[in-house]
Design a protein around this motif. Structure first.
Motif, short mmCIF file in Angstrom:
data_model
loop_
_atom_site.label_atom_id
_atom_site.label_comp_id
_atom_site.label_asym_id
_atom_site.label_seq_id
_atom_site.Cartn_x
_atom_site.Cartn_y
_atom_site.Cartn_z
N THR A 110 0.84 -1.20 0.00
CA THR A 110 0.00 0.00 0.00
C THR A 110 0.87 1.25 0.00
O THR A 110 2.06 1.20 0.31
CB THR A 110 -0.93 0.05 1.23
OG1 THR A 110 -0.14 0.11 2.43
CG2 THR A 110 -1.85 -1.15 1.27
N TYR A 111 0.25 2.36 -0.36
CA TYR A 111 0.91 3.66 -0.28
C TYR A 111 -0.11 4.66 0.25
O TYR A 111 -1.33 4.42 0.19
CB TYR A 111 1.43 4.11 -1.65
CG TYR A 111 0.35 4.56 -2.60
CD1 TYR A 111 0.05 5.91 -2.76
CD2 TYR A 111 -0.40 3.64 -3.34
CE1 TYR A 111 -0.95 6.33 -3.61
CE2 TYR A 111 -1.39 4.05 -4.20
CZ TYR A 111 -1.67 5.40 -4.33
OH TYR A 111 -2.67 5.81 -5.18
N LYS A 112 0.36 5.77 0.79
CA LYS A 112 -0.53 6.77 1.34
C LYS A 112 -1.03 7.71 0.24
O LYS A 112 -0.23 8.34 -0.46
CB LYS A 112 0.17 7.57 2.44
CG LYS A 112 0.39 6.77 3.72
CD LYS A 112 0.90 7.65 4.86
CE LYS A 112 1.03 6.84 6.15
NZ LYS A 112 1.51 7.68 7.28
N LYS A 113 -2.35 7.78 0.10
CA LYS A 113 -2.95 8.64 -0.91
C LYS A 113 -3.35 9.96 -0.24
O LYS A 113 -4.47 10.15 0.22
CB LYS A 113 -4.17 7.96 -1.54
CG LYS A 113 -4.70 8.70 -2.76
CD LYS A 113 -5.83 7.93 -3.42
CE LYS A 113 -6.36 8.67 -4.63
NZ LYS A 113 -7.47 7.94 -5.31
N ASN A 114 -2.40 10.89 -0.18
CA ASN A 114 -2.63 12.20 0.42
C ASN A 114 -2.25 13.28 -0.60
O ASN A 114 -2.23 13.01 -1.80
CB ASN A 114 -1.84 12.34 1.73
CG ASN A 114 -0.37 11.97 1.56
OD1 ASN A 114 0.19 12.14 0.47
ND2 ASN A 114 0.24 11.46 2.61
N LYS A 115 -1.90 14.47 -0.15
CA LYS A 115 -1.55 15.54 -1.08
C LYS A 115 -0.26 15.25 -1.85
O LYS A 115 0.02 15.89 -2.86
CB LYS A 115 -1.46 16.88 -0.36
CG LYS A 115 -0.37 16.96 0.71
CD LYS A 115 -0.39 18.34 1.36
CE LYS A 115 0.67 18.46 2.45
NZ LYS A 115 0.66 19.82 3.06
N PHE A 116 0.51 14.28 -1.37
CA PHE A 116 1.74 13.88 -2.06
C PHE A 116 1.54 12.54 -2.79
O PHE A 116 2.48 11.77 -2.98
CB PHE A 116 2.90 13.73 -1.07
CG PHE A 116 3.17 14.97 -0.27
CD1 PHE A 116 3.68 16.11 -0.87
CD2 PHE A 116 2.89 15.00 1.09
CE1 PHE A 116 3.94 17.25 -0.13
CE2 PHE A 116 3.13 16.15 1.84
CZ PHE A 116 3.65 17.27 1.22
N LYS A 117 0.31 12.26 -3.18
CA LYS A 117 -0.05 10.94 -3.69
C LYS A 117 0.76 10.53 -4.93
O LYS A 117 1.17 9.36 -5.04
CB LYS A 117 -1.54 10.88 -4.01
CG LYS A 117 -2.03 11.93 -4.99
CD LYS A 117 -3.56 11.92 -5.09
CE LYS A 117 -4.04 13.03 -6.04
NZ LYS A 117 -5.51 13.09 -6.08
N LEU A 118 1.02 11.45 -5.84
CA LEU A 118 1.80 11.10 -7.03
C LEU A 118 3.22 10.70 -6.66
O LEU A 118 3.74 9.68 -7.13
CB LEU A 118 1.82 12.26 -8.03
CG LEU A 118 2.63 12.04 -9.31
CD1 LEU A 118 2.07 10.85 -10.10
CD2 LEU A 118 2.65 13.30 -10.18
#
Length: 366
Positions: A57-65
């Motif tokens: 998984t990865y964190k989908k936040n304002k730095f998602k890309l």
């Protein structure tokens, strides 16, 4: 061969559901090792955890890309990934950036389910024609067509149709769940749809068609209308149905598990504006429910008008209503359509067919 499936979607949409279906179908193939990368708070992540699937998984936040790009690079290097399989256009951006930091032998393929038009702009042409994309897997020929002005090299496009577990639907019987819930009389016929309540599905046309069916009903049966699904247009659609004087005839159930409800439909009426090729058509075929549909997207690739169902132009409520009544008034026609449609889905769209198609496809990707 090692394959990393990537999605940036937090909900469980059709594309991710089918991706996970393929993942499970190919688990038995020892020469293929598969991984999944998805947002940490996604429904798919919860499913993978529950099933002990191999996933990251990865964190989908304002730095998602940035987060997704870094995750792709790390996983590919650590696990020696051969194929990066992207399952949505947002994840494609990260995938293309990540490939700049990976070995040249790493292949990238993209799956596309929707036939929504792609604007003919430089950035889109650059993105989808990128030389790093080896293949674009489409769910129908209609989806292939949206790339007509975007991708010069049509050899990069391939159609692999979706599939369902036909036997699972075939063995379901009518339990009269809807009849009991809404207090329908036993002789009541149900015309239903299963759809998200969005513009794409055009439930307004379903409502307009229902009104014409009610007005022109000369059968010996009362007819009621069911829409299974939820979405942002629900309040507006309920209001629209009430304005059409259908508040006692048309019912919105909200989101439901549909496998037990489909056998209760007498006709499946699909009124979409755009579609790749919805699984609900295969499910109706497998449940032996006749389908009347618009010609949206890839639907005419499986519905042969008058043979495996009936087709009408988008928003053509006149033809849609006539075809529904024709089925309800003609048992022989209904049986013929059901038989033809079932044979088609069993032969071409069962899971074993899709398993072979994807296995052969992955083995062909160098």
């Amino acid at each position: 061969m090692k394959i990393l499936n990537i999605t940036s979607i937090t909900e469980l949409r059709g594309g991710d559901a089918q991706m996970y279906t393929v993942y499970k179908l190919l688990k038995e193939k020892s020469e293929l090792k598969q991984y999944i990368l998805c947002p940490h708070n996604s429904i798919l992540a919860a499913i993978c955890k529950n099933d002990n699937a191999i996933f990251f998984t990865y964190k989908k936040n304002k730095f998602k890309l940035f987060n997704l790009t870094v995750a792709i690079v790390k996983i590919c290097k650590k696990e020696s990934i051969n194929i990066v399989h992207i399952h949505d256009s947002s994840a494609l951006n990260a995938g293309l950036i990540a490939l700049k930091f990976l070995k040249k032998c790493t292949s990238l393929i993209l799956s596309r389910k929707r036939n929504n038009k792609i604007k003919d702009k430089f950035l889109n042409r650059y993105k989808y024609s990128h030389p790093k994309i080896q293949k674009i897997v489409c769910v129908s020929k209609a989806v292939e067509d949206i790339f007509d002005k975007i991708i010069p090299n049509k050899e990069r496009l391939i159609t692999i149709y979706d599939a369902i577990n036909v036997e699972e639907f075939t063995h379901k019987s009518n339990q009269n769940l809807l009849h009991r819930e809404f207090n329908f009389s036993p002789e009541t016929k149900i015309v239903g749809n299963i759809a998200g309540l969005t513009n794409q599905k055009d439930i307004y046309t379903f409502i307009d068609t229902a009104k014409k069916i009610k007005t022109n009903n000369e059968t010996n049966y009362p007819i009621k209308f069911i829409v299974i699904g939820d979405g942002p247009l629900k309040k507006d659609l309920i209001k629209y149905a009430k304005a059409a004087s259908l508040e006692n005839d048309l019912f919105f159930t909200g989101f439901r598990s549909t496998i037990d409800l489909l056998p209760e439909f007498d006709v499946f009426l699909l009124t979409s504006i755009t579609e790749g090729l919805p699984l609900t058509i295969y499910e109706a075929f497998a449940s032996k429910i006749p389908v009347v549909s618009t010609k949206a997207g890839g639907i005419p690739e499986v519905i042969v008008d008058g043979k495996t169902g009936f087709l009408a132009s988008i928003k053509d409520t006149e033809t849609l209503s006539k075809r529904v009544l024709e089925i309800l008034e003609n048992p022989d026609l209904e049986e013929n359509i059901k038989t033809n449609a079932f044979q088609l889905v069993k032969q071409n769209h069962d899971l074993n067919v899709m398993q072979k198609n994807y296995y052969d496809f992955y083995k062909s990707v160098s």
